[in-house]
Enzyme design. Structure first.
Site, PDB file in Angstrom:
ATOM      1  N   LYS A 207     -68.644  26.725  52.028  1.00  0.00           N
ATOM      2  CA  LYS A 207     -68.812  25.474  52.760  1.00  0.00           C
ATOM      3  C   LYS A 207     -67.528  25.114  53.502  1.00  0.00           C
ATOM      4  O   LYS A 207     -66.517  24.807  52.898  1.00  0.00           O
ATOM      5  CB  LYS A 207     -69.167  24.320  51.817  1.00  0.00           C
ATOM      6  CG  LYS A 207     -69.607  23.098  52.620  1.00  0.00           C
ATOM      7  CD  LYS A 207     -69.533  21.801  51.861  1.00  0.00           C
ATOM      8  CE  LYS A 207     -68.173  21.178  51.894  1.00  0.00           C
ATOM      9  NZ  LYS A 207     -67.699  20.762  53.234  1.00  0.00           N
ATOM     10  N   GLU A 281     -56.289  25.565  45.365  1.00  0.00           N
ATOM     11  CA  GLU A 281     -55.095  25.583  46.201  1.00  0.00           C
ATOM     12  C   GLU A 281     -55.014  24.218  46.843  1.00  0.00           C
ATOM     13  O   GLU A 281     -55.844  23.883  47.697  1.00  0.00           O
ATOM     14  CB  GLU A 281     -55.209  26.725  47.227  1.00  0.00           C
ATOM     15  CG  GLU A 281     -53.863  27.147  47.756  1.00  0.00           C
ATOM     16  CD  GLU A 281     -53.576  26.530  49.090  1.00  0.00           C
ATOM     17  OE1 GLU A 281     -52.859  25.503  49.094  1.00  0.00           O
ATOM     18  OE2 GLU A 281     -54.053  27.045  50.100  1.00  0.00           O
ATOM     19  N   CYS A 315     -50.676  23.196  54.297  1.00  0.00           N
ATOM     20  CA  CYS A 315     -50.470  22.750  52.920  1.00  0.00           C
ATOM     21  C   CYS A 315     -49.044  23.051  52.460  1.00  0.00           C
ATOM     22  O   CYS A 315     -48.481  22.336  51.655  1.00  0.00           O
ATOM     23  CB  CYS A 315     -51.484  23.384  51.998  1.00  0.00           C
ATOM     24  SG  CYS A 315     -51.678  25.135  52.272  1.00  0.00           S
ATOM     25  N   GLU A 412     -47.936  13.515  49.976  1.00  0.00           N
ATOM     26  CA  GLU A 412     -48.286  14.416  51.080  1.00  0.00           C
ATOM     27  C   GLU A 412     -48.822  13.604  52.263  1.00  0.00           C
ATOM     28  O   GLU A 412     -49.751  12.826  52.119  1.00  0.00           O
ATOM     29  CB  GLU A 412     -49.352  15.414  50.610  1.00  0.00           C
ATOM     30  CG  GLU A 412     -49.658  16.454  51.662  1.00  0.00           C
ATOM     31  CD  GLU A 412     -50.693  17.475  51.205  1.00  0.00           C
ATOM     32  OE1 GLU A 412     -51.730  17.074  50.653  1.00  0.00           O
ATOM     33  OE2 GLU A 412     -50.454  18.680  51.411  1.00  0.00           O
TER      34      GLU A 412
END
Ligand code: NAI
Ligand code: MG
Length: 502
Positions: A207, A281, A315, A412
């Site tokens: 997905k 991850e 990331c 983040e």
């Protein structure tokens, strides 16, 4: 008194359409837009199940838009529980009937075929990636698409050599892998996930993220054209709800997820107590460290590459900069100077350095953090890049005079925003760099090999780059420590999550 964000924004915004080379520096390039004539896109995309595009059960579709123009590109099907069930059952059927019985050499041939067809269609894939996700064509053309092909090549090579990867063990496939990917590297993440799964003899339901489904659907066309046995790869579209249903499906044997730490934790809870395998991850807040003996010009270029290219939607972006005190003034001066020449604008222009932020909500998140940074007392510096008025764009931003306790240093942001701190000693910088809930990557810039080895062994980060940043290769494992997740993707290590060892 630092300027407020809205004051800053009004300074850097001008009127006008997307202007590819619009920037207020002394470098002026003529526009060099990549053509879109050669690409083929449908108006509406169904779900890819059993090698066919089918209508969604609910008949619901959502828009995918171009974040640089805010214009709609296509309708994307929204998969509900029935669709997810169909996709998983088709994967299960393909696994039992064909894929696990096929000789590993034949499996490898299919994967090579996918790799070659990605290469053949690379131009189209790159353009669609940039249109749908906002990343500069230079990135999608030179990084995302070639690396995606290389991942398929690399894992195709492993398909018939698994017993050498795990000496004295018998590697067996797991079954059906449910794979959920984010919007920052749509095609590349699909390759990272699909290639090792297939090489190890598993079948897949993937997905993509809801803002960037198109290249995954193009990959579905490639898979169909490669004549893969029906059901070996299924690609279903939808938002978080669709992902959650996939995670919970009882016939799914393994979940591989890349995305936010928040959703990673939800997934971990959802599958607790089942025997599903899991790799996560997740986010990062990676440190880039410049010592006074570093080649400063190269380091500055590496800092820019680490956080500003690809809009900071990486990331492992080097979002926290640590500069040794004695070279601080020089580094900041050079950084600011280089930022003046960064071109923010049309992702399809080959001169563009920083494209569009992937979505309106992501841009809002970045602005939210810019406001926080100013309120926390950090000094904001934004390049004078002229931003297009339409589309979601953000000027590259530095936050100076930040401290460990600042939220902009701890959380983040996932945008072109760099926080800067200084340090004096090696011990001090290791402590500061490790003082984060994350541990995905780090960069170290120094002339001394001994310093590099000292740091790489003490940094709690999955990847430590030395005198470079954001370099990827299919043979090299990637993954995090702490809240950045667990499990490795890429390289020999990337096979492990897709096998049971006897
Ligand atoms: P997200 O984690 O919500 O989305 C990633 C993928 O997970 C998408 O395909 C989404 O549809 C799916 N998903 C969402 N909720 C789910 C659920 N409950 N169960 C299963 N799948 C689910 O990330 P989002 O909201 O797009 O971005 C938010 C923040 O996450 C970003 O600002 C950034 O900080 C971080 N992020 C990190 C990425 C990384 O590569 N580590 C990639 C994308 C975002
Ligand atoms: Mg889009």
């Amino acid at each position: 008194m630092p300027k407020t964000i809205s004051e800053k924004k009004s300074e850097i915004k001008t009127n006008g359409e997307i202007h590819p080379a619009s920037h207020a520096s002394k470098w002026n390039y003529a526009p060099s837009p990549e053509s879109t004539d050669h690409i083929h896109l449908e108006k509406q995309y169904g779900l890819f199940i059993n090698n066919q595009f089918v209508k969604p059960h609910s008949n619901k579709y959502f828009d995918t838009i171009n974040p640089a123009t805010e214009e709609k590109i296509a309708d994307i099907a929204e998969a509900d529980e029935t669709d997810v069930d169909n996709a998983v059952k088709s994967a299960k059927n393909a696994y039992e009937k064909y894929w696990k019985k096929l000789s590993s050499k034949e499996r490898g041939k299919y994967i090579y075929r996918i790799a070659r067809m990605i290469q053949e269609r690379s131009r189209e894939l790159a353009v669609i990636e940039s249109m749908d996700g906002g990343k500069p064509i230079r990135e999608s053309r030179d990084i995302d698409v070639p690396l995606a092909a290389n991942h398929f090549f690399y894992y195709a090579g492993w398909a018939d050599k698994l017993e050498y990867a795990f000496p004295n063990r018998k590697p067996e496939p797991i079954g059906v892998a449910g794979q959920i990917i984010p919007w920052n590297f749509p095609l590349l993440m699909a390759a990272w996930k699909i290639a090792p799964a297939l090489a190890c003899g598993n079948t897949v339901v993937l997905k993509p993220a809801e803002t960037t489904s198109l290249t995954a659907l193009k990959l579905a066309e490639i898979i169909r054209d490669c004549d893969l046995p029906p059901g070996v790869v299924n690609i279903i579209t939808g938002a978080g709800k669709t992902g959650a249903v996939l995670v919970q499906h009882p016939l799914v044997n393994k979940i591989a997820f890349t995305g936010s730490t928040e959703v990673g934790k939800i997934i971990q809870k959802a599958i607790a107590g089942t025997n599903k395998k899991l790799t996560l991850e997740l986010g990062g807040k990676s440190a880039n460290i410049i010592f006074d003996d570093a080649p400063i010009n190269e380091a500055v270029e590496g800092i820019i590459n680490g956080i500003f290219f690809n809009q900071g939607h990486v990331c492992c972006a080097g979002s926290r900069l640590f500069v040794q005190e004695s070279v601080y003034d020089e580094v900041i001066r050079k950084l600011k100077h280089r930022m003046k020449s960064l071109i923010v604008g049309n992702p399809l222009d080959k001169n563009t350095d920083i494209g569009a932020i992937n979505s309106k909500s992501q841009l809002e998140k970045i602005h939210y953090y810019l406001d926080i940074g100013v309120k926390e007392g950090a000094t904001i510096y934004q390049s004078t890049s002229i931003l297009p008025t339409k589309g979601y764009f953000c000027a590259p931003t530095l936050f100076l005079e930040t401290s460990q306790s600042h939220r902009i240093v701890q959380e983040e942001i996932f945008g072109p925003v760099l926080t800067i701190q200084t340090f004096r000693t090696v011990e001090e910088v290791i402590e500061k760099a490790n003082n984060t809930p994350y541990g995905l990557a780090a960069g170290v810039w120094t002339d001394k090999g001994s310093k590099i080895f000292n740091l790489t062994s003490k940094m709690r980060a999955g990847v430590v780059w030395a005198n470079t940043y954001n370099k990827f290769d299919p043979t090299s494992p990637f993954g995090g420590y702490k809240e950045s997740g667990f499990g490795r993707e890429g390289g020999l290590h990337g096979l492990l999550p897709y096998v049971n060892l006897r």
